[in-house]
Design a protein around this motif. Sequence first.
Motif, PDB file in Angstrom:
ATOM      1  N   ASP A 176      54.654  92.601  50.283  1.00  0.00           N
ATOM      2  CA  ASP A 176      56.090  92.418  50.493  1.00  0.00           C
ATOM      3  C   ASP A 176      56.666  91.371  49.540  1.00  0.00           C
ATOM      4  N   GLY A 177      56.348  91.510  48.254  1.00  0.00           N
ATOM      5  CA  GLY A 177      56.921  90.623  47.244  1.00  0.00           C
ATOM      6  C   GLY A 177      56.246  89.274  47.149  1.00  0.00           C
ATOM      7  N   SER A 178      54.929  89.252  47.208  1.00  0.00           N
ATOM      8  CA  SER A 178      54.198  87.991  47.100  1.00  0.00           C
ATOM      9  C   SER A 178      54.565  87.258  45.816  1.00  0.00           C
ATOM     10  N   THR A 179      54.580  85.925  45.906  1.00  0.00           N
ATOM     11  CA  THR A 179      54.886  85.111  44.734  1.00  0.00           C
ATOM     12  C   THR A 179      53.645  84.394  44.205  1.00  0.00           C
ATOM     13  N   ASP A 180      52.500  84.611  44.829  1.00  0.00           N
ATOM     14  CA  ASP A 180      51.250  84.042  44.333  1.00  0.00           C
ATOM     15  C   ASP A 180      50.501  85.122  43.551  1.00  0.00           C
ATOM     16  N   ASN A 181      49.197  85.045  43.452  1.00  0.00           N
ATOM     17  CA  ASN A 181      48.404  86.014  42.686  1.00  0.00           C
ATOM     18  C   ASN A 181      47.905  87.189  43.519  1.00  0.00           C
TER      19      ASN A 181
END
Length: 71
Positions: free
Chosen positions: A39-44
């Motif tokens: 859902d749109g992760s901002t990590d790796n």
Amino acid sequence: MILSIIIPCFNEEKTILEILNKVNTQKKFFNIQIIISDDGSTDNSIEIIRMLSKKDPRKLIFKEKIRQRNS
């Protein structure tokens, strides 16, 4: 028969490998299909999932969802 396992994911880079390893232990009992919905992760998380899906695309399906912001 195929057992479909759906895993929701948001910023799970630290845990996604452990989760998938635990799910993969079920391979000996079931023919499994793993579906991860990011859902749109901002990590790796996304990069890790893409790497894993290249190794075994029949078992891992990656679905990226655009996270919507409230105005």
